[in-house]
Design a protein around this motif. Structure first.
Motif, mmCIF file in Angstrom:
data_model
loop_
_atom_site.group_PDB
_atom_site.id
_atom_site.type_symbol
_atom_site.label_atom_id
_atom_site.label_comp_id
_atom_site.label_asym_id
_atom_site.label_seq_id
_atom_site.Cartn_x
_atom_site.Cartn_y
_atom_site.Cartn_z
ATOM 1 N N ARG A 25 0.832 -1.206 0.000
ATOM 2 C CA ARG A 25 0.000 0.000 0.000
ATOM 3 C C ARG A 25 0.863 1.251 0.000
ATOM 4 O O ARG A 25 0.506 2.270 -0.612
ATOM 5 N N SER A 26 2.026 1.150 0.650
ATOM 6 C CA SER A 26 2.931 2.307 0.654
ATOM 7 C C SER A 26 3.525 2.562 -0.722
ATOM 8 O O SER A 26 4.093 3.630 -0.969
ATOM 9 N N ARG A 27 3.409 1.566 -1.611
ATOM 10 C CA ARG A 27 3.893 1.718 -2.980
ATOM 11 C C ARG A 27 2.769 2.086 -3.946
ATOM 12 O O ARG A 27 2.932 1.993 -5.145
ATOM 13 N N GLY A 28 1.596 2.433 -3.405
ATOM 14 C CA GLY A 28 0.526 2.966 -4.230
ATOM 15 C C GLY A 28 -0.626 2.030 -4.487
ATOM 16 O O GLY A 28 -1.599 2.421 -5.154
ATOM 17 N N LEU A 29 -0.580 0.767 -4.024
ATOM 18 C CA LEU A 29 -1.685 -0.165 -4.242
ATOM 19 C C LEU A 29 -2.742 0.022 -3.168
ATOM 20 O O LEU A 29 -2.423 0.332 -2.005
ATOM 21 N N ASN A 30 -4.011 -0.170 -3.526
ATOM 22 C CA ASN A 30 -5.035 -0.199 -2.486
ATOM 23 C C ASN A 30 -5.020 -1.559 -1.797
ATOM 24 O O ASN A 30 -4.347 -2.491 -2.243
ATOM 25 N N GLU A 31 -5.759 -1.692 -0.710
ATOM 26 C CA GLU A 31 -5.697 -2.928 0.079
ATOM 27 C C GLU A 31 -6.190 -4.134 -0.714
ATOM 28 O O GLU A 31 -5.621 -5.229 -0.632
ATOM 29 N N TYR A 32 -7.232 -3.943 -1.522
ATOM 30 C CA TYR A 32 -7.774 -5.028 -2.341
ATOM 31 C C TYR A 32 -6.710 -5.576 -3.287
ATOM 32 O O TYR A 32 -6.468 -6.785 -3.359
ATOM 33 N N ASP A 33 -6.055 -4.677 -4.014
ATOM 34 C CA ASP A 33 -5.040 -5.106 -4.973
ATOM 35 C C ASP A 33 -3.832 -5.710 -4.278
ATOM 36 O O ASP A 33 -3.217 -6.654 -4.787
ATOM 37 N N ALA A 34 -3.475 -5.157 -3.109
ATOM 38 C CA ALA A 34 -2.330 -5.689 -2.371
ATOM 39 C C ALA A 34 -2.584 -7.130 -1.935
ATOM 40 O O ALA A 34 -1.714 -8.005 -2.066
ATOM 41 N N ARG A 35 -3.791 -7.404 -1.430
ATOM 42 C CA ARG A 35 -4.128 -8.763 -1.010
ATOM 43 C C ARG A 35 -4.080 -9.724 -2.195
ATOM 44 O O ARG A 35 -3.534 -10.828 -2.099
ATOM 45 N N HIS A 36 -4.637 -9.296 -3.313
ATOM 46 C CA HIS A 36 -4.660 -10.175 -4.474
ATOM 47 C C HIS A 36 -3.275 -10.415 -5.049
ATOM 48 O O HIS A 36 -2.984 -11.510 -5.535
#
Length: 444
Positions: A399-410
């Motif tokens: 998330r600190s690299r710009g991804l939202n939580e949904y995309d980070a989990r996936h």
């Protein structure tokens, strides 16, 4: 009458399967069918009191009144959803356990390999069949015996010695459901003669409108047995895909025999089924034998997935590498039991075994038991298991690299599954299964 009345009903369905083969092959099949039926009579269906089944609940299976499956005609349009670009002309298809010659195409294969159904086996191979079919079955394994008691046809791959088959071979078993709860018992025989090489894909799917995951109260039972023999210096790359419907009970037994200098690899992915159980039994019977076992099982809802593997090393310089992963969501439950036996004769063995598990909900469960039984004293062996959830610091980093939580989990889930999917030899199959993984975790 069997010791188990319910099992007796299953046995009757098996024995009622017609055997329309009258040559030497028919005589041999009748012999092993009767022998296996006699074994079933002495056995019971496993319960939680049996050590190898204590975490696998078969109560839903035995609540069904099973019927024999019937042939169904499928058109090419339906087949497009299962076809693989790399094997468009090296495909053998069975529907509900019946050979479908109109859907099969093996024109891309050379004469040095027989790919076809058991009933059309050439005479030179009929003369050798007793050395391979029904020879390595585990004693007291009731589902294998049940399958053999009703064997009448099946998939066959038989590679001649000194032959390298570069085109992947696709063995496709499809279930087209109807209003009855049906039992289908596919049988596969693969023989790699000395110095041969082959790559085959064993695929189980269900005909459905839309995704087959949805349960529609149309239960069916796939009880399958695959026998694989590798002669000296043979190499077999085996891909096994279980993508049945949410109403399927799938119990599989794979028995592998490896001679000296042979190399066997299985890449297994299981994404469907109400209950899935795979017994994988491998015998290393020669020196300098290599075995690689890679697996991915995804469970959601109330699915049950169970993998039991056993590798027996009997000679020096054997190598075993095993990695099996589970991704479990909702109230899914997984079981992993891997056994590697290294007796005194198997000196200078190198064996590693790892089970990694990712739990995506608080109700997900895994029972894991990797085992090494070693009596040899000059070996290099290791085993282990990990159980984890998605790490908060990993999600925070992404998330600190710009991804939202949904995309980070996936991204993390896809990477976890991708280590196994990337091992598959078919690019089109990789793409299809990657999409399935993403679809199944879309609500996480």
């Amino acid at each position: 009458m069997t010791k188990d009345a319910y099992l007796g009903g299953l046995l009757q369905l098996s024995e009622n399967q017609p055997l329309n083969i009258t040559n030497e092959l028919g005589i041999y099949l009748e012999k092993i069918r009767q022998k296996s039926a006699n074994e079933v009579v002495q056995l019971n269906l496993p319960t939680d009191k049996d050590e190898n089944w204590r975490f696998t609940d078969l109560s839903d299976l035995i609540q069904q009144d099973w019927h024999s499956s019937t042939p169904k005609e499928l058109n090419d349009i339906i087949l497009e959803g299962f076809a693989l670009k790399e094997a468009s002309s090296s495909r053998l298809v069975f529907v509900n356990g019946y050979y479908a010659p109109k859907l099969s195409d093996i024109t891309a294969l050379p004469d040095t390999v027989y790919v076809g159904n058991l009933a059309n086996l050439p005479q030179d191979k009929v003369n050798k069949i007793s050395s391979y079919l029904g020879k390595n079955n585990d004693e007291n394994e009731v589902f294998t015996a049940l399958n053999t008691s009703g064997i009448s046809d099946g998939f066959v791959i038989w590679v001649a010695k000194n032959s390298e088959i570069e085109t992947p071979i696709h063995l496709l078993h499809l279930t087209a459901r109807d209003n009855l709860s049906t039992l289908t018992q596919p049988r596969i025989l693969v023989v790699g003669e000395a110095n041969s090489s082959v790559n085959f894909i064993e695929y189980y799917g269900a005909v459905a409108s839309g995704c087959s995951d949805s349960a529609k109260q149309q239960y069916y039972f796939t009880n399958t047995v695959t026998e694989i023999t590798l002669k000296d210096n043979a190499q077999i790359n085996h891909t096994r895909i279980q993508r049945e419907s949410g109403d399927c009970f799938h119990i599989a037994n794979t028995i592998v025999s490896q001679a000296q200098n042979s190399r066997y690899t299985i890449n297994e992915v299981s994404l469907g089924g109400k209950l899935y159980r795979h017994n994988l039994h491998i015998n290393q019977e020669g020196e300098q034998t290599e075995t690689s076992l890679n697996g991915l099982t995804m469970l959601q809802g109330k699915q049950m997935g169970d993998t039991h593997s056993q590798v027996n090393l009997t000679k020096p310089h054997g190598t075993v590498n095993q990695l099996h992963k589970y991704i479990i969501d909702d109230s899914g439950r997984g079981v992993f039991n891997g056994k590697i036996y290294v007796p005194k004769l198997a000196q200078l063995t190198n064996a590693s075994q790892l089970n990694r598990n990712l739990l995506l909900s608080n109700k997900a469960r895994i029972n894991t038991k990797p085992e090494l039984q070693i009596t040899a004293d000059n070996v290099k062996c290791a085993h282990g298991a990990t159980v984890s959830q998605l790490e908060a610091d990993e999600i925070f980093y992404l998330r600190s690299r710009g991804l939202n939580e949904y995309d980070a989990r996936h991204l993390l889930i896809d990477a976890f599954a991708g280590e196994i999917i990337e091992k598959l030899p078919s690019e089109s199959l990789k793409q299809r299964l990657t999409q399935c993984v993403a679809c199944r975790t879309i609500d996480n």
